[in-house]
Design an enzyme around this catalytic site. Structure first.
Site, short mmCIF file in Angstrom:
data_model
loop_
_atom_site.label_atom_id
_atom_site.label_comp_id
_atom_site.label_asym_id
_atom_site.label_seq_id
_atom_site.Cartn_x
_atom_site.Cartn_y
_atom_site.Cartn_z
CE LYS A 5 -2.01 -1.24 3.85
NZ LYS A 5 -1.31 -2.53 4.11
NE ARG B 279 16.77 -3.01 8.55
CZ ARG B 279 16.65 -3.71 7.41
NH1 ARG B 279 15.58 -4.44 7.19
NH2 ARG B 279 17.61 -3.70 6.51
NE ARG C 165 2.09 -4.62 11.43
CZ ARG C 165 3.27 -4.40 10.83
NH1 ARG C 165 4.38 -4.88 11.35
NH2 ARG C 165 3.31 -3.72 9.72
#
Ligand code: ADP
Ligand code: AMP
Length: 217
Positions: free
Chosen positions: A13, A162, A174
């Site tokens: 995304k 990161r 998640r």
């Protein structure tokens, strides 16, 4: 034109939102980015969200609804060529809030683009992800390294970072959150005829071309 990019963590995304931003001057609204900024600033929202994000769970709907509403209320910051909602909405309640937030401002959604990916690829994508610490450009240890080693393609910085939640354990949570709470909002948009699908397993440029073909259709 206002679109949602929908897909599990690591689907691409953010990568595709950045591409559309540079090619079409659309504006990326990522609740994940907004929350990370809030955590960094140790604002009340950030203090509330930090542990939830580290665990890979979803922050409360009203927190993200308010973040999005505030951004939509700052039209002077935006060029007017449309919004890309990235990582929002993530629950049916958020989807309904977004309809209301847009409707109240005379806007609407044009497409919900679902980026489809094989779940096995996601842990690999997320654990290899890193970004430029200065401009936020996205990279991957295997799939997208900077053209000049250790220098950002976009701004030339040599500083990268990161995410603390990009570890295998958190990714699994998640993903479970995505399956349980986010994937079920697709029928809501299907009923409105807004959903289009792209093959997120294709190379990044191909995924981007498929999304642009949808926007041009
Ligand atoms: P999301 O925003 O959906 O969580 P990202 O756009 O950050 O996902 O992509 C996750 C990682 O996978 C990044 O490191 C990115 O460079 C890489 N990636 C994105 N799209 C592809 C693709 N089509 N093929 C291979 N790697 C990809
Ligand atoms: P992302 O950058 O989209 O991967 O989001 C990182 C984390 O921020 C998620 O795992 C959630 O903890 C939180 N988050 C981001 N967007 C939302 C949202 N729309 N609703 C709830 N939590 C969110």
């Amino acid at each position: 034109m206002n679109i949602i990019l929908l897909g599990p963590p690591g689907a691409g995304k953010g990568t595709q939102a950045q591409r559309l931003t540079s090619r079409r001057s659309m504006v990326q609204l990522s609740t994940g980015d907004m929350l990370r900024e809030a955590v960094k600033a140790a604002s009340p929202v950030g203090l509330r969200a930090k542990a939830i994000m580290e665990a890979g769970e979803l922050v409360p709907d009203e927190v993200v609804d308010e973040l999005i509403g505030n951004r939509l209320d700052q039209p002077e910051r935006y060029s007017g060529s449309g919004f890309i909602f990235d990582g929002y909405p993530r629950t049916e309640a958020q989807a309904k809030s977004l309809d209301r937030l847009l409707g109240d401002r005379g806007m609407k959604l044009d497409y919900v683009v679902e980026i489809e990916v094989d779940e096995e690829a996601l842990v690999d994508r997320i654990t290899g992800r890193f970004t430029c610490a200065k401009c936020g450009a996205g990279y991957h240890d295997r799939y997208k390294l900077p053209k000049v080693p250790e220098l950002c393609d976009v701004c030339g910085s040599d500083q990268f970072k990161r995410r603390p939640d990009d570890n295998e354990q958190t990714v699994r949570t998640r993903l479970a959150e995505y399956r349980a709470k986010t994937a079920p909002i697709l029928p809501y948009y299907e009923a409105k005829g807004l959903v289009r699908r792209v093959d997120g397993m294709a190379p990044m440029d191909e995924v981007g071309a498929s999304i642009e073909a949808i926007l041009d259709s």
